[in-house]
Design a protein around this motif. Structure first.
Motif, short mmCIF file in Angstrom:
data_model
loop_
_atom_site.label_atom_id
_atom_site.label_comp_id
_atom_site.label_asym_id
_atom_site.label_seq_id
_atom_site.Cartn_x
_atom_site.Cartn_y
_atom_site.Cartn_z
N MET A 178 1.02 -1.32 0.13
CA MET A 178 0.23 -0.03 -0.03
C MET A 178 0.78 1.25 0.10
O MET A 178 0.42 2.29 -0.63
CB MET A 178 -0.93 -0.07 1.33
N MET B 258 -14.83 8.75 -4.67
CA MET B 258 -15.71 8.33 -3.93
C MET B 258 -16.45 6.79 -4.06
O MET B 258 -16.81 6.06 -3.39
CB MET B 258 -16.72 9.34 -3.37
N GLY C 80 -11.25 16.08 -1.24
CA GLY C 80 -11.60 14.72 -1.80
C GLY C 80 -10.94 13.58 -1.08
O GLY C 80 -11.56 12.76 -0.54
N LEU C 81 -9.51 13.81 -0.92
CA LEU C 81 -8.63 12.74 -0.38
C LEU C 81 -9.23 12.72 1.21
O LEU C 81 -9.13 11.48 1.89
CB LEU C 81 -7.32 12.65 -0.47
N TRP D 276 -12.19 13.37 2.57
CA TRP D 276 -13.41 12.65 2.65
C TRP D 276 -13.47 11.04 2.31
O TRP D 276 -14.00 10.48 2.96
CB TRP D 276 -14.34 13.25 1.48
N LEU D 277 -12.62 10.69 1.41
CA LEU D 277 -12.19 9.28 1.11
C LEU D 277 -11.73 8.65 2.68
O LEU D 277 -12.09 7.60 2.95
CB LEU D 277 -11.26 9.05 0.12
N LEU E 91 -13.35 13.45 -8.49
CA LEU E 91 -13.45 13.21 -6.87
C LEU E 91 -14.82 12.42 -6.49
O LEU E 91 -15.00 11.76 -5.42
CB LEU E 91 -13.28 14.60 -6.05
N VAL F 284 -15.49 3.30 8.33
CA VAL F 284 -15.99 2.11 8.16
C VAL F 284 -15.28 0.93 8.86
O VAL F 284 -15.68 0.04 9.34
CB VAL F 284 -16.07 1.76 6.34
N LEU F 285 -14.02 1.10 8.71
CA LEU F 285 -13.03 -0.01 9.14
C LEU F 285 -12.99 0.07 10.52
O LEU F 285 -12.69 -0.76 11.24
CB LEU F 285 -11.71 0.33 8.38
N ALA G 124 0.55 6.48 -6.69
CA ALA G 124 -0.31 7.68 -7.01
C ALA G 124 -0.04 8.98 -6.85
O ALA G 124 -0.47 9.87 -7.73
CB ALA G 124 -1.63 7.00 -6.23
N ILE H 287 -3.51 1.48 -10.10
CA ILE H 287 -2.52 1.28 -9.34
C ILE H 287 -2.74 0.78 -7.97
O ILE H 287 -1.99 0.11 -7.30
CB ILE H 287 -1.82 2.75 -9.31
N PHE H 288 -3.74 0.96 -7.31
CA PHE H 288 -4.61 0.40 -6.20
C PHE H 288 -5.05 -1.11 -6.31
O PHE H 288 -4.88 -2.07 -5.36
CB PHE H 288 -5.44 1.24 -5.54
N VAL I 108 -0.69 11.89 -9.45
CA VAL I 108 -1.22 13.18 -9.27
C VAL I 108 -0.45 14.29 -9.38
O VAL I 108 -0.67 15.43 -10.26
CB VAL I 108 -2.05 13.24 -7.91
N PHE J 54 -9.36 21.45 -3.34
CA PHE J 54 -10.36 20.40 -3.72
C PHE J 54 -9.84 19.07 -3.86
O PHE J 54 -10.49 18.08 -3.40
CB PHE J 54 -10.94 20.74 -5.09
N VAL J 55 -8.58 19.01 -4.49
CA VAL J 55 -7.97 17.52 -4.20
C VAL J 55 -7.84 17.14 -3.01
O VAL J 55 -8.28 15.87 -2.48
CB VAL J 55 -6.56 17.58 -5.02
N LEU K 27 -14.47 8.08 4.81
CA LEU K 27 -15.27 6.88 4.33
C LEU K 27 -14.57 5.65 5.06
O LEU K 27 -15.03 4.75 5.65
CB LEU K 27 -15.40 6.90 2.85
N LEU K 28 -13.25 5.58 4.47
CA LEU K 28 -12.49 4.32 4.98
C LEU K 28 -12.35 4.11 6.41
O LEU K 28 -12.40 3.06 6.91
CB LEU K 28 -11.34 4.05 4.10
N VAL L 233 0.58 4.19 -2.88
CA VAL L 233 0.53 5.67 -2.41
C VAL L 233 1.22 6.53 -3.14
O VAL L 233 1.07 7.59 -3.78
CB VAL L 233 0.50 5.72 -0.94
N ILE M 141 -4.73 5.71 -11.59
CA ILE M 141 -4.51 5.49 -10.51
C ILE M 141 -5.43 4.32 -9.74
O ILE M 141 -4.81 3.71 -9.05
CB ILE M 141 -4.64 6.76 -9.95
#
Lengths: 100, 225
Positions: free
Chosen positions: A42, B44, A73-74, A76-77, B40, A84-85, A49, B212-213, A53, A69-70, A80-81, A46, B209
């Motif tokens: 992982m 999600m 967005g990350l 918020w992701l 984005l 949940v986890l 990625a 990539i994951f 980016v 914004f980027v 989410l993860l 990362v 990307i």
């Protein structure tokens, strides 16, 4: 346009780094590292990625608004993860009756 | 592209500039920001599937380890390289557009499209392997280890859902590339205006990307255990 063209050398260096990271992630996955296999794979993903980016998608020269914004967005992701986890992974940590 | 006649009393437009923007820089900034917002939402969308995948991987670690033996690491790894090459040619296409080099732009777009097709062709080979081995979830599903019959189906379902959605994005990307090639051939782009090339470039890199994951998660982890 607003930006100067990036020298091909920069893109070629990023490209070679991405290929090298791909080869190393396959090589490392053959080793017996236990839980670290996941962590290493992982981490490499990362890094790859981020290279895409930052250089290929040219976020490094984008406006602060785009960067914000980027980043949002990350974030918020991550919500989410992580949320949940934190539920699924922590189940059964406490003694007591199982309701689920 | 023919120059847009300027409204009375206003200076003539720069090429490609819509009249509701102050200047080309503001227009490009809006396009970039809008494209990122779209990407984005895609993050999600895929994020939900990655989350679901992680939950099931943790619920059924042994079943997961047993399915990972059926993943074709050679094709998966090769395809990762193919996608990285296609991202490289895409970024060179954007650069060629920026420098107003029409021929280079078209040839880099065509190479990106060709690499995308190579990826999809290899994906077909992989799916066909799964079909032959009865690893498609559903009534025809068969699995070597009867203990994991149900759990392995969930993991194969996630495999097909995630790589399938990714492949669908590749197909859409290929369609967009064909559009760009046609536009470039008709001299629709210039060093002053090539926003669609840049935006579809962003989309193509995003799809890269995602892979990539997907590659380490689906093909590499659990490989040794």
């Amino acid at each position: 346009m607003t930006h100067q063209a990036v020298p091909v050398k920069v893109y070629a260096a990023v490209f070679l780094a991405l290929i090298a990271l791909t080869i190393s992630t396959v090589a490392i996955s053959k080793l017996e590292l236990g839980e670290f296999n996941f962590v290493v794979a992982m981490t490499i993903a990362v890094i790859k990625a981020s290279l895409v980016v930052w250089f290929f998608m040219d976020v490094r020269r984008s406006s602060s608004m785009t960067k914000l914004f980027v980043g949002a967005g990350l974030f918020w992701l991550a919500i989410l993860l992580v949320f949940v986890l934190s539920d699924y992974l922590s189940r059964g940590w406490l003694p007591g009756p199982k309701w689920w | 592209m023919a120059d847009i006649p300027a409204p009375i009393g206003l200076p003539p437009h720069a090429q490609g500039l819509k009249h509701h923007f102050d200047d080309s820089a503001q227009q490009l900034e809006s396009s970039t920001l809008g494209m990122w917002v779209f990407l984005l939402t895609e993050v999600m969308f895929f994020g939900g599937m990655f989350g679901g995948y992680t939950v099931y991987r943790n619920l059924y670690p042994e079943a997961f380890a047993s399915t990972s033996h059926f993943m074709n690491v050679t094709i998966g790894g090769f395809n990762t390289g193919v996608l990285i090459c296609s991202s490289f040619t895409m970024v060179l296409a954007v650069r060629a557009a920026q420098l107003g080099q029409k021929k280079a732009l078209i040839s880099f777009l065509v190479s990106t499209l060709a690499l995308g097709c190579v990826f999809l062709a290899l994906k077909y080979v992989e799916y066909h392997e799964k079909w032959v081995d009865h690893h498609i979830p559903g009534p025809g599903f068969q699995y070597a280890d009867p203990r994991y019959f149900h759990q392995a189906q969930i993991l194969f379902f996630l495999y097909f859902a995630m790589t399938g959605m990714h492949a669908l994005h590749m197909i859409v990307g290929a369609g967009l590339l064909i559009t760009l090639i046609a536009m470039a051939a008709r001299n629709r782009f210039s060093a002053e205006w090539f926003t669609p090339v840049e935006m579809i470039g962003l989309y193509w890199h995003f799809v890269d990307i995602v892979w990539i994951f997907l590659f380490p998660l689906l093909y590499l982890i659990g490989h040794t255990s």
